[in-house]
Design an enzyme around this catalytic site. Structure first.
Site, PDB file in Angstrom:
ATOM      1  N   HIS A 188       0.837  -1.211   0.000  1.00 38.43           N
ATOM      2  CA  HIS A 188       0.000   0.000   0.000  1.00 38.43           C
ATOM      3  C   HIS A 188       0.873   1.262   0.000  1.00 38.43           C
ATOM      4  CE1 HIS A 188      -2.853  -2.977   1.903  1.00 38.43           C
ATOM      5  NE2 HIS A 188      -3.577  -2.500   0.926  1.00 38.43           N
ATOM      6  N   LYS A 191      -0.929  -7.065  -7.925  1.00 41.67           N
ATOM      7  CA  LYS A 191      -1.020  -8.381  -7.270  1.00 41.67           C
ATOM      8  C   LYS A 191      -2.406  -8.985  -7.479  1.00 41.67           C
ATOM      9  CE  LYS A 191      -1.375 -10.824  -3.255  1.00 41.67           C
ATOM     10  NZ  LYS A 191      -2.779 -10.504  -3.094  1.00 41.67           N
TER      11      LYS A 191
END
Ligand code: PAF
Length: 283
Positions: free
Chosen positions: A40, A154
Site C-alpha cells: 500500500h 497483485k
C-alpha cells in the site's frame, strides 16, 4: 510529519474535498481494506506522483467476502493505518462505516455485474467476489470523484476488471496499476500473509518461484510456461493448487506470441494466496 485528516462520513468527506475541488486540484484515490503494508505504501507513493491530493479509503467491504470467508477475522488496525498514511504524505483517510456505503445493508441495493471475466479464475472459486469489489469501487469513485485511482497488480484480475469498469461505465477516471511489492524471498506482500504460520510462510514463497519458473519457459509458449509453474507448485506439499492459468493481458485466451499473464492461486492451510507475473510468449 503532517497527519492526514481522518474522515468517517460522506458529509465530512465532501466538506474536506470541497476546498481542493474549488481550486481544481487533481485527486488520486487509493482504495484499500486497511491492514496497510509496504504494498500500500508503494500505491500511495505512486498516487502522490500523479495528483496534488491523495485520498486513501479504508473499508473492509462485506459484499466481496463469500460465505465462510474471512470477513470477521480480516485484520482491522485503523490507528496503525493512519500512521502509515501520515508517513506516506496522504492528505485524507476516508474510513466510512458500513451504513455510509450500504444504506440498505450489504447486498440489498444495486450492484455491478462484472461480466463473464468476473466468473473466471478467482470468480470461479469466489462467485460473488467481483460484484462486491466493483460495486464498492464504483461507490468510492462516486464519493471521492478522483481523476486517478491506483491499484496493485497483485490482484491482477481485479485490476483488469476495474479498468474495464471505468471504461464501460464511461467514468472519467484513469486506473493505474502498480507492480507488486515482494518480500526478500519473493512472496508478494499481502494483508493475508498475516494468517500464515512459520511453516506456511516458508511454503508460500513457492508461488513466486513458480512464476519465475514459468517465465523461464515463456519462449516455448503458454502451455510450457503454465506447466513449469504448476510443476514447481506441485512439489510443495503444503500448497494446494486452485489454478495455474496463462491468459492474454486482459484475461482472454493466451496468444501464441507476445504479451501474456501467468496467474496462480493456491491454499496454504486455510489461507488463499494469489500471485501473477507478466510473460512474453514465443520467440
Ligand atoms: O484490493 C482491495 O483491497 C479491495 O478489493 C478493494 C479494491 C479496496 C475493494 O474493496
Amino acid at each position: 510529519m503532517m497527519r492526514p485528516l481522518l474522515v468517517r462520513t460522506r458529509l465530512d468527506l465532501d466538506a474536506t474535498l470541497a476546498a481542493h475541488r474549488a481550486v481544481q486540484s487533481t485527486v488520486a484515490l487509493v482504495p484499500t481494506m486497511g491492514a496497510l503494508h509496504a504494498g500500500h505504501a508503494e500505491l500511495i507513493r505512486r498516487a502522490r506522483d500523479e495528483a496534488a491530493v491523495v485520498v486513501v479509503s479504508i473499508f473492509v467491504n462485506p459484499t466481496q467476502f463469500g460465505l465462510g470467508e474471512d470477513l470477521d477475522r480480516y485484520p482491522r488496525q485503523l490507528a496503525a493505518d493512519v500512521a502509515l498514511c501520515a508517513a506516506g504524505g496522504v492528505d485524507v483517510v476516508f474510513a466510512p462505516d458500513v451504513h455510509a456505503i450500504y444504506p440498505e445493508g450489504p447486498g440489498r441495493g444495486i450492484s455491478i455485474d462484472p461480466g463473464p471475466d468476473g466468473r473466471l479464475l478467482e470468480g470461479a472459486s469466489r462467485p460473488t467476489h467481483f460484484a462486491g469489489v466493483l460495486t464498492v469501487v464504483t461507490k468510492l469513485f462516486a464519493l471521492v470523484r478522483p481523476q486517478v485511482a491506483v491499484f496493485g497488480e497483485k490482484d491482477y484480475q481485479q485490476l483488469v476488471l476495474i479498468t474495464r469498469l471505468a471504461r464501460d461505465l464511461c467514468l472519467p477516471i484513469r486506473v493505474l496499476g502498480v507492480p507488486t511489492v515482494r518480500a526478500e524471498d519473493g512472496l508478494a506482500v499481502s494483508s493475508r500473509n498475516a494468517y500464515l504460520d512459520a511453516d506456511g510462510r516458508t511454503a508460500a514463497a513457492v508461488l513466486s518461484r513458480a512464476l519465475v519458473a514459468g517465465q523461464a519457459q515463456q519462449r516455448a509458449g503458454a502451455d510450457a510456461a503454465g506447466a513449469a509453474a504448476r510443476q514447481l507448485l506441485e512439489r510443495e506439499t503444503a500448497v494446494d493448487i486452485d489454478y495455474v492459468a496463462v491468459t492474454d493481458r486482459v484475461l482472454g485466451p493466451a496468444p501464441q506470441t507476445g504479451e501474456a499473464r501467468l496467474l496462480v492461486a493456491t491454499r496454504v492451510g486455510a489461507t488463499r494466496l494469489i500471485d501473477n507475473a507478466a510473460l512474453s510468449l514465443g520467440g
